[in-house]
Enzyme design. Sequence first.
Site, mmCIF file in Angstrom:
data_model
loop_
_atom_site.group_PDB
_atom_site.id
_atom_site.type_symbol
_atom_site.label_atom_id
_atom_site.label_comp_id
_atom_site.label_asym_id
_atom_site.label_seq_id
_atom_site.Cartn_x
_atom_site.Cartn_y
_atom_site.Cartn_z
ATOM 1 N N GLU A 1 0.797 -1.226 0.000
ATOM 2 C CA GLU A 1 0.000 0.000 0.000
ATOM 3 C C GLU A 1 0.828 1.273 0.000
ATOM 4 O O GLU A 1 0.422 2.281 -0.574
ATOM 5 C CB GLU A 1 -0.949 0.003 1.215
ATOM 6 C CG GLU A 1 -2.094 -0.971 1.057
ATOM 7 C CD GLU A 1 -2.936 -1.069 2.310
ATOM 8 O OE1 GLU A 1 -3.488 -0.044 2.720
ATOM 9 O OE2 GLU A 1 -3.033 -2.168 2.871
ATOM 10 N N ASP B 1 -2.371 -4.610 3.487
ATOM 11 C CA ASP B 1 -2.488 -4.812 4.934
ATOM 12 C C ASP B 1 -3.379 -6.005 5.295
ATOM 13 O O ASP B 1 -4.332 -6.323 4.570
ATOM 14 C CB ASP B 1 -3.037 -3.548 5.597
ATOM 15 C CG ASP B 1 -2.010 -2.428 5.631
ATOM 16 O OD1 ASP B 1 -0.818 -2.716 5.436
ATOM 17 O OD2 ASP B 1 -2.392 -1.262 5.848
ATOM 18 N N TYR C 1 1.968 -4.658 12.866
ATOM 19 C CA TYR C 1 0.822 -3.939 12.303
ATOM 20 C C TYR C 1 -0.028 -3.338 13.413
ATOM 21 O O TYR C 1 -0.350 -4.002 14.400
ATOM 22 C CB TYR C 1 -0.017 -4.890 11.455
ATOM 23 C CG TYR C 1 -1.073 -4.202 10.645
ATOM 24 C CD1 TYR C 1 -0.752 -3.176 9.759
ATOM 25 C CD2 TYR C 1 -2.407 -4.575 10.760
ATOM 26 C CE1 TYR C 1 -1.730 -2.547 9.009
ATOM 27 C CE2 TYR C 1 -3.392 -3.957 10.007
ATOM 28 C CZ TYR C 1 -3.047 -2.941 9.139
ATOM 29 O OH TYR C 1 -4.022 -2.316 8.396
#
Length: 815
Positions: free
Chosen positions: A9, A82, A308
């Site tokens: 991303e 993600d 994350y």
Amino acid sequence: MPKHLLIVESPAKAKTINKYLGKDFTVLASYGHVRDLVPKEGAVDPENGFAMRYDLIDKNEKHVEAITKAAKTADSIYLATDPDREGEAISWHISEILKERGLLKDKPMQRIVFTEITPRAIKEAIQKPRMIASDLVDAQQARRALDYLVGFNLSPVLWRKVQRGLSAGRVQSPALRMIVEREEEIEAFITREYWSIHAECAHPAQHFSAKLIKLDGQKFEQFTITDSDTAAAAQRRIQQVAQGRLHITDVTNKERKRRPAPPFITSTLQQEASRKLGFTTRKTMQIAQKLYEGIALGEEGSVGLITYMRTDSVNLSLDALSEIRDIIARDYGTNALPDKPNVYTTKSKNAQEAHEAVRPTSALRTPTQVAPYLSNEEHRLYELVWKRAVASQMIPAILNTTSVDLAAGNEHVFRATGTTVVVQGFLAVYEEGKDNKNAEDDDEGRKLPVMKTGENVPLERILTEQHFTQPPPRYTEAALVKALEEYGIGRPSTYASIIQTLLFRKYVDMEGRSFRPTDIGRAVSKFLASHFTRYVDYDFTAHLEDELDAISRGEEEWIPLMKKFWVPFKELVEDKKDSLDKTDAGSVRLLGIDPTSGKEVSGRIGRFGPMVQIGTVDDEEKPRFASLRPNQSIYSISLEEAIELFKMPRVLGEDQSQQVSVGIGRFGPFAKRGSTYVSLKSEDDPYTIDLARATFLINEKEEIARNRIIKNFENSQIQVLNGRFGPYISDGKLNGKIPKDREPASLTLEEAQQLLIDTGKPARKNFSTKKTATKNETRKQTTKKRTTDAKATKKVSDKPVKKQIKKRIAPNITE
């Protein structure tokens, strides 16, 4: 030539991963979402199975083209966005675009996920590819469709009934309701007086204070004494009985354990960063994103420092646990280690979407070691994450609480308490922050001298102290996120955007670090709570979130959920469009009758915001209006305060044969002479400012304006002006540059005209006129995902889209 294409991303993440994978891989970034719903009515079609029409996002077209170009020559494609719903949806959109362009016929495309950006994690993910998870995509699409339908249909009702330009969101609106209801609690709160009584004791080893818990043989409660006379009388009675000493009647020692908090999930990270670092939720997520995507650590290169950051899971991997336990043993001793790792249970049913808590990718990288490579804010957040993760795997702290009861005669009893840390445990590394302190917190760290039952302690004095009850505090960002989480409203990826939307739409302001609803925000919330009650109900919103979670787990289908929501919602919207007026909308508050005119006085939301009004549209004379002063609200202003506002404009006198007056307009207080207006300074009060001060401000503005003009040209709109960045030419529509080697005052009209032709740019930015007709649109069908045919694509012509953007999308479709 690289054999494989890997798509992530962000460019920062791409840079870090590219270093790990080497020359066989090309790593490109999508720069977030690549497509969104077309900006026009019908983007979600309830009559056609809730088919969704998509359009490429303008700013990401070039990135899609770069991905397309690389895909043509790649042997295989990995989608590494993600590990959550949004990431899964981005991967699906990219795959659909590549499929439309015929690039997937002869090459494999696979989905990979990882929760940390380290060489091991990336290579393991590539070894365990999977297909795109359609359940996660369905859940994201359902959320997007719900948000679109609510925003697109509810916002125009607000435009008609409250004020143009407003928006309503499916999750934003219940969050606003929380803030508004708290403000109403504060306004309705009635302060009560109460008194406490303390004994100051002069023990030979240490002075200490004890609080009265029993008076005249009865339990001493918060409102036992509510005035100074009663407090003084009680003070005298106790002093008379005590005779300069208190008798110890009981000594209790109690040990208790305090266990460490689990490692961070998104919400707790946001809350702690707000409490301890003063960060907003948005700043926390921005900094965490950088730490996750990679930081250049000298010769080591770019390294992802944390896992994350959008997660509901409190789990730690076995490798992480092993490393953290090694750090604890090395730095704090084996005594600080529990026999086996601490295990925490997550509250979320959906924690499997992102498999780990927020933790350092390697606990061996201590905050001190990485500090030289981080900004101050990055270091503080990394330190918070590191300490929380390490502390979560340490032994509990053991606290000893001592409680001593001291009597004055037989009727009055005081109690002194103190808490000391016997075993530090995890407190050697980290202590969780709190929004509100309690009595136990005050006692912590406070030592008492050694005392025994039956002893007497010298009494130095008896003190009385006046208190007043306090209203509940306004929500801070940390408290609001906690409340949203407790109600089950929103998800880790949405908390920051919910808050940002409320601030951006000016539904709330920040007062210090707390949220205060604006009048516009209160009007919107009141309208929705009165007429769309179900859709701002906390339980309803939370249940809808649970159903979206169930879709993501494959337990429910998304179309039945959409139908169940849409049918009653549409009926209610249609009914309210025609059956309400502005008074019903809750944007009008009647204040009373003006004693001079006998007309009704009201506070209301007008075209330019909150105002007060004398009279109604039904009266023969036109109603009079007045803007509110700063910090005034139509929901709290009194009749007298409202009438005071109509003293504006005030005529102060004359200057230069022209009338000078002051007033309050949509942009605040101002002074006026002739056609010249000037805003008053913050220290100037329009109700007390005098003629001399007003003329000074007006003259000052005119002097600045005169100095701004370098040269005028006869019979021409063109001027040579001084600007922020130096001299320039303007005709009001175009601004032109002046060469550095030219004296601005020496320019002729002809030279100025030519410079405008050569260098002129619009004085104001225009909206983009970029065409959208050539972009691809796709629909998400009930049974399968497919692209629209060429005819459908052509229907999205330039002008209707732009017209729809202006007329219908202005509310901003938000959660």
